[in-house]
Structures are given as C-alpha cells and as structure tokens.
Design a protein around this motif. Structure first.
Motif, PDB file in Angstrom:
ATOM      1  N   THR A  88     156.653 -80.300  32.649  1.00 42.75           N
ATOM      2  CA  THR A  88     156.039 -81.153  31.355  1.00 42.75           C
ATOM      3  C   THR A  88     155.110 -82.191  32.171  1.00 42.75           C
ATOM      4  O   THR A  88     155.571 -82.910  33.323  1.00 42.75           O
ATOM      5  N   ASP A  91     152.430 -87.471  29.939  1.00 43.03           N
ATOM      6  CA  ASP A  91     152.036 -88.043  28.645  1.00 43.03           C
ATOM      7  C   ASP A  91     152.835 -87.306  27.791  1.00 43.03           C
ATOM      8  O   ASP A  91     153.286 -87.538  26.443  1.00 43.03           O
ATOM      9  N   GLN A  92     153.651 -86.072  28.175  1.00 45.66           N
ATOM     10  CA  GLN A  92     154.413 -85.204  27.283  1.00 45.66           C
ATOM     11  C   GLN A  92     155.831 -85.481  27.587  1.00 45.66           C
ATOM     12  O   GLN A  92     156.876 -84.614  27.052  1.00 45.66           O
ATOM     13  N   ARG A  95     159.121 -85.296  24.933  1.00 45.91           N
ATOM     14  CA  ARG A  95     159.270 -83.984  24.261  1.00 45.91           C
ATOM     15  C   ARG A  95     160.455 -83.386  24.971  1.00 45.91           C
ATOM     16  O   ARG A  95     160.218 -82.280  25.568  1.00 45.91           O
ATOM     17  N   ASN A  99     164.213 -84.646  21.075  1.00 49.29           N
ATOM     18  CA  ASN A  99     162.743 -85.215  20.105  1.00 49.29           C
ATOM     19  C   ASN A  99     163.025 -85.013  18.988  1.00 49.29           C
ATOM     20  O   ASN A  99     163.054 -83.734  18.574  1.00 49.29           O
ATOM     21  N   GLN A 260     153.590 -91.981  26.170  1.00 55.20           N
ATOM     22  CA  GLN A 260     154.272 -90.898  26.105  1.00 55.20           C
ATOM     23  C   GLN A 260     154.839 -90.826  24.681  1.00 55.20           C
ATOM     24  O   GLN A 260     155.186 -89.725  23.959  1.00 55.20           O
ATOM     25  N   GLY A 263     152.231 -89.027  22.828  1.00 53.97           N
ATOM     26  CA  GLY A 263     152.316 -87.660  23.403  1.00 53.97           C
ATOM     27  C   GLY A 263     153.172 -86.726  22.562  1.00 53.97           C
ATOM     28  O   GLY A 263     153.469 -85.403  22.781  1.00 53.97           O
ATOM     29  N   ALA A 264     154.428 -87.217  22.043  1.00 44.98           N
ATOM     30  CA  ALA A 264     155.226 -86.505  20.972  1.00 44.98           C
ATOM     31  C   ALA A 264     154.532 -86.066  19.891  1.00 44.98           C
ATOM     32  O   ALA A 264     155.296 -84.963  19.383  1.00 44.98           O
ATOM     33  N   ARG A 267     148.994 -83.192  21.742  1.00 47.83           N
ATOM     34  CA  ARG A 267     148.711 -82.411  23.189  1.00 47.83           C
ATOM     35  C   ARG A 267     148.038 -82.741  23.923  1.00 47.83           C
ATOM     36  O   ARG A 267     147.973 -83.056  25.194  1.00 47.83           O
ATOM     37  N   PRO A 269     146.337 -86.223  26.115  1.00 50.40           N
ATOM     38  CA  PRO A 269     146.693 -87.529  26.216  1.00 50.40           C
ATOM     39  C   PRO A 269     145.575 -88.734  25.760  1.00 50.40           C
ATOM     40  O   PRO A 269     145.950 -89.924  25.768  1.00 50.40           O
TER      41      PRO A 269
END
Length: 377
Positions: A88, A91-92, A95, A99, A260, A263-264, A267, A269
């Motif tokens: 991961t 920025d993700q 997830r 989440n 972040q 980022g949820a 995709r 950033p």
C-alpha cells in the motif's frame, strides 16, 4: 526366547518423533493404541520435555485437528487497529479491511471540534496565566499576551496539541495503527529523518542567502540584526523546544491526515495533495505573494510525503524553516513580530525556489540511493 516387553513408561518412538506417521502420511487421529494415563504417566517423554515434539505433546496439538477437540484456553484476542495490506502506498494507508466511507469524515469532524474546544480552553488558561503572572493580555491581532516570549510559547504549544488529536483519531475512528500516519513502515523512521534534516538545513541556509541577495540587489534590507545573547538565548530555547512539535503537528494534520483521508476515496494522491495545500495556506495569515509561497510549500511537502512513503521529509523542512525564521527574528530582538504574517516581497520567492529545489532534489537522490521504503510490507 521371550518377546521383548515395551517399557510402560515410554511412548513408542513413532508417537514422539516429529514428522509424518511411520505407517502413513499423516499423524493418527487419536492417542496411541492402548494408551491411558496409568500406563503412560507424565514423565520426561510425556511431560515438559516432550511437549511440542509429538502430536499430543503441546497445547497446539491438543486443541488442533490431530487431537480433534476445540482449542484449549480463551480465544485469540482480536486487534482493535488493523494495518493496511502489504504493497500500500502512503496516500492509501487508510484503506484497511475495516475502512468505511464514514470513518475519515467522522474523524475529521472530531479533530476540528476537539481543537476548537481546546482553543477555547486555551483562551481561559491564558486568562488564568495572565492573572497569576500579572502579564497583561492583548486583544489585538493574533496575539494573546503582551509579552512576546510568553505569547510565542503559548501559541506554539496550542498548535502542537494537534499531534495527539490526529494520531488518536486514526486509532479511534479509522481503527488503524497511528504509526501509519508517520510512514509506510508504521513508525517514524528516525535515521531517514536525520538525513532529511541535514538536507533541510543546507537548503534553508541557501534559500535565505538567495533571498537576502535578491533583497539587497533591490535596495531592500533583509532585516537581519543582533540584539545580543541575553535577548537571543531565552527565545532560542523556546523555539528549539516547541517549534519541532508545532511543525510536526501541522504536517500530521495537513499532509498525513488529509492526504490519507482523501486517499480512502481517490486512487490518485493529487486531489488530497492540493486540498491539503489549500487548507494549509488558508490557516496562515499571509497575503499576496505569501499565499503563493505557503501553497507551493504545501504542494511540495505533500508530494514528497507520497514519494518517500512518510512524513519525515516534510517534518524536516518545515521544522528547519520555522526554526531559522523564528531564530532570525529572535536574533534581531524584535519578538513582537515573530507571529506576524502578511505581505511577502516577490524577491522572497526566489529564495524559496532555491530552498525547494535543493531540498526536493537532495531528498529524492538520497531516497533512491538508500532505497527508502515507499510501500507497506
């Protein structure tokens, strides 16, 4: 010739040696033939020394499929926080398997509401401090106290309280390790932070030199001065103690949480990087070219956080820049203007461009040479 009788105090070797059952490909589904506690009492082979070396020797085997029963003891404790899956990017990191669409929103509202309450409480505390220390308060501008040193320390301390708020929100509302805000390694990488600090100091010094040169060439003084060690040292102590926490708190909020959190949902950033930069610029009181400077600073810090997999580089430049900026004000003895923001001459942007270029290229070169981790494992 009489047949050799088995030792009643030892289990047959086939039931003690690790590995497949000698008569087949799997261990037998039950205890040894004819086994009962009286015939094979607890001893070195059946007791502590044998546990874990036979299919019936340890708790795992007794509660597993070989013994055929339920696991002994209480069930395994389920973790409250769940880390992101391997691979991961930074920025993700929100997830995780836990989440949900509402978690970043609720967490953001909780951070904002709690910080507002803290700010109101800080005002009440400031009033009590004013009564106890007999230092008058001022209602002009962003300042709270007439004493510039006390005012600087108090306001830096209030901003630093964002740090535990953001870390706590990640753990409580998003149910992920707070260290996931720091980096993809789920912690702050101190060796990498130290390397970024060295690059940051060099870039800030070069940027200040370029800015001073541009201002002098335009016939404008850079505003440097020296008020003496008696005025400089107390202010420097306050700056060195509080500015790193203030800078880190802002990076965890504007780069860590916002990047972040969005980022949820995205995709890419870039929506989060740009929104974080806008929020960062809006929280400062700069005007004109100053807004451009703060916005570009926010974009660069967000981009570096994603490219290097953590907040070490943004924290390094932010803290170094603020320490030098406040330090120059303290050296001149004019602490009344330490927190003042407003118009910035365009010549200052040349120094900022030098600072950003040196730091960005330097960090990326070292990150590639050191193979800095950019994905979770």
């Amino acid at each position: 010739m009489s047949e050799t009788q088995p030792d009643p105090h030892r289990l047959p070797a086939v039931y003690l040696a690790p590995g497949p059952y000698a008569g087949g490909t799997a261990w037998p589904a039950g205890p040894p033939p004819g086994w009962h506690p009286g015939r094979y009492p607890r001893g070195p082979q059946w007791g502590d020394a044998a546990w874990g070396s036979s299919p019936w020797g340890g708790p795992a085997a007794w509660g597993g499929p070989v013994w055929g029963g339920a696991a002994w003891g209480p069930p395994a404790r389920t973790r409250w926080d769940v880390p992101p899956p391997p691979g991961t990017p930074y920025d993700q990191m929100a997830r995780t398997v836990l989440n949900r669409w509402w978690r970043p929103i609720v967490g953001t509202l909780a951070i904002v509401a709690t910080f507002v309450v803290i700010s109101i409480g800080a005002g009440l505390v400031a009033y009590l401090v004013s009564l106890v220390t007999r230092v008058p308060m001022t209602g002009s501008g962003p300042r709270l106290f007439a004493d510039p040193m006390l005012d600087l320390g108090f306001q830096l301390g209030v901003i630093a309280l964002l740090l535990p708020l953001v870390l706590g929100a990640a753990w409580v509302f998003q149910r992920r390790p707070p260290g996931s805000l720091s980096s993809v390694a789920l912690r702050l990488r101190w060796r990498w932070l130290a390397a970024c600090l060295l690059v940051a100091v060099v870039s800030v010094v070069l940027g200040q030199a370029a800015e001073a040169g541009m201002l002098l060439s335009a016939g404008v003084g850079p505003g440097y001065g020296w008020a003496g060690w008696g005025a400089f040292l107390p202010a420097l102590i306050v700056i060195l103690l509080l500015v790193p926490f203030q800078a880190a708190a802002e990076e965890y909020a504007y780069r860590g949480w916002i990047i972040q959190g969005l980022g949820a949902y995205f995709r890419s950033p870039w929506p989060a990087i740009l929104l974080g930069a806008v929020a960062f610029a809006a929280s400062h009181g700069y005007t004109g070219w100053g807004i451009v400077y703060v916005f570009v600073f926010g974009v660069l810090m967000g981009w570096l956080a994603v490219r290097t997999g953590g907040l070490e580089a943004p924290i390094a430049l932010h803290a170094s820049n603020n320490v030098v900026a406040f330090g120059l004000v303290a050296a001149s003895g004019d602490m009344n203007g330490a927190l003042e923001q407003g118009a910035v001459p365009w010549q200052a942007l040349i120094g900022s461009a030098v600072q950003f270029a040196v730091f960005g290229f330097g960090v990326l070169i070292i990150a590639r040479k050191w193979a800095i981790q950019t994905l979770s494992r």
